[in-house]
Design an enzyme around this catalytic site. Sequence first.
Site, short mmCIF file in Angstrom:
data_model
loop_
_atom_site.label_atom_id
_atom_site.label_comp_id
_atom_site.label_asym_id
_atom_site.label_seq_id
_atom_site.Cartn_x
_atom_site.Cartn_y
_atom_site.Cartn_z
N SER A 264 0.84 -1.20 0.00
CA SER A 264 0.00 0.00 0.00
C SER A 264 0.87 1.25 0.00
CB SER A 264 -0.88 0.01 1.25
OG SER A 264 -0.05 0.23 2.38
N LYS A 265 0.20 2.38 -0.20
CA LYS A 265 0.91 3.66 -0.18
C LYS A 265 1.59 3.84 1.18
CE LYS A 265 0.35 8.60 -0.84
NZ LYS A 265 0.74 9.13 0.45
N ARG A 266 0.89 3.38 2.22
CA ARG A 266 1.43 3.52 3.58
C ARG A 266 2.77 2.77 3.72
NH1 ARG A 266 -2.66 1.52 7.04
NH2 ARG A 266 -4.11 2.45 5.55
N GLY A 268 4.89 2.25 1.36
CA GLY A 268 5.89 3.06 0.65
C GLY A 268 6.36 4.22 1.53
N ASP A 269 5.39 4.89 2.18
CA ASP A 269 5.74 6.03 3.03
C ASP A 269 6.60 5.56 4.21
OD1 ASP A 269 4.24 7.56 1.37
OD2 ASP A 269 2.48 7.68 2.69
#
Length: 507
Positions: A264-266, A268-269
């Site tokens: 998820s984007k999370r 990646g962050d």
Amino acid sequence: MSSKVRVRFAPSPTGPLHIGGVRTALYNYLFAKKHGGDFLLRVEDTDQTRFVAGAEKYIVEALAWCGISPDEGIGGEDRGNGPYRQSERKPMYREYAETLLANDSAYVAFDTADELERVRALAKEAGASNWQYNYITRENMKNSLTLAKDEVKAKIAAGEPYVIRMKLPRDHEVRFEDTIRGWVSVNTNNMDDKVLFKGDGMPTYHLANIVDDHLMEISHVIRGEEWLPSAPLHVLLYEAFGWESPIFAHLPLLLKPDGPGKLSKRDGDRLGFPVFPIDWKNDETQETASGYRETGFYPDAFINMLALLGWNPGTEQEVFSLQELVEAFDLGSVSKSGAKFDFEKGKWFNQVYLRGMSEEKLASALKTELNSRGLHCDEKHLGTVAMMMSERATFPKDLVTEGLFLFERPSTYDEKTLTKKWSADSPKMMEDISSRFLALVTFDAASIESCFKGYLTEKELGFGKVGPSFRLAVTGKGMGPSMFTICEVLGKEEVLARISLAIEKLK
Ligand code: GLU
């Protein structure tokens, strides 16, 4: 179904395109090109509540950057099957919903959102948390199966809102063969009567998707695993229309690098890498996300990395151009299990592509990077510097950042080298070297090297005694590329100036 291979990528414009979506587009593209077929881009925007402005433009731009160009549809040609945006096809779908009503494959339902909510809540209280509108519960709801014909007509005539639901047969085994997963079998008793047509006059994803795949003569539906649960309904819809179903292939998920679950984007962050192909900004919410393009990835490297996440060529080969991928790709060797995302591997691919570039291309990349930072390098040295720095670079920006000392005088000196290698003799040695350099007529790498080595021989000094201090004085670093080439690039005057600066500062 057409005998020609025709595949489509059918994203919904609900935000930036996740790299998992790019991989789906890529596999569709590779499959189409391998079989001399067509790759279509269709935008599925029937759910107006999830529509995000700018998302379609983003998708088109991202695919273009990757070199995945649609033959037909959005960003490609209109070959008589358009429009390719479902919202623009709106008037076409009602007729198909009517067909299903007429052949008893669907029914009209008047239950309001509040009523459905109430039934769900009651079921929950009674211990059934997963209430569904299905072959049992529909008997107690407000629909054309329970109401008298006249009453249904009257309600519709009075403008009462309704939806059209699929009427699933009871206890029917739906079976289909998925190219990746093999035979899939689901009993309709475990499925619900999905809404096909909404009160706002729009079809739902399920209806629009099947109608469009049929009208656009799609031969293979290649999409993410998250759509596998919808596939039995789709198979039933093809049957209900009396159409031949396309061949299905559900791709494995892209997984988190460090645990179970979808990337998820999370993640990646949290782990410091992008999960989107290009930078994204939502103009309404100001939400932003970083992309591979802006991080410094080459599209070829990005595509190469994605291709191998879930597909294995069956050989040791890892580096593939897009054309090589087209030739080697085989849907049958796509794995069933999820592919763990590995950013380090992605960086490795970028390094391989960067190092494989010609001196001319690297020089021009270096120039661009220097210009964007207001730095300068003599034209005649651009090629040498670019080649030298490419050995240490993953991204084009590293051509500069890994060798900043080539463009700026050191302002600090590496602590470790300073403590371990800079000794009381160092200033004197540096002075000796300086005066020898001063006498050099030609200041190129070869002359600098022989002068430096001549000094070592004469003074019976080992390289380890002088080399690190020399590097420290000129570059401020403990490690780096060949000092002789660095000195040639810097030029005599600058090298001498840096040596005196170091002697002064490191007293
Ligand atoms: N619109 C769906 C999506 O957003 C497409 C699914 C499919 O390919 O059938 O992914």
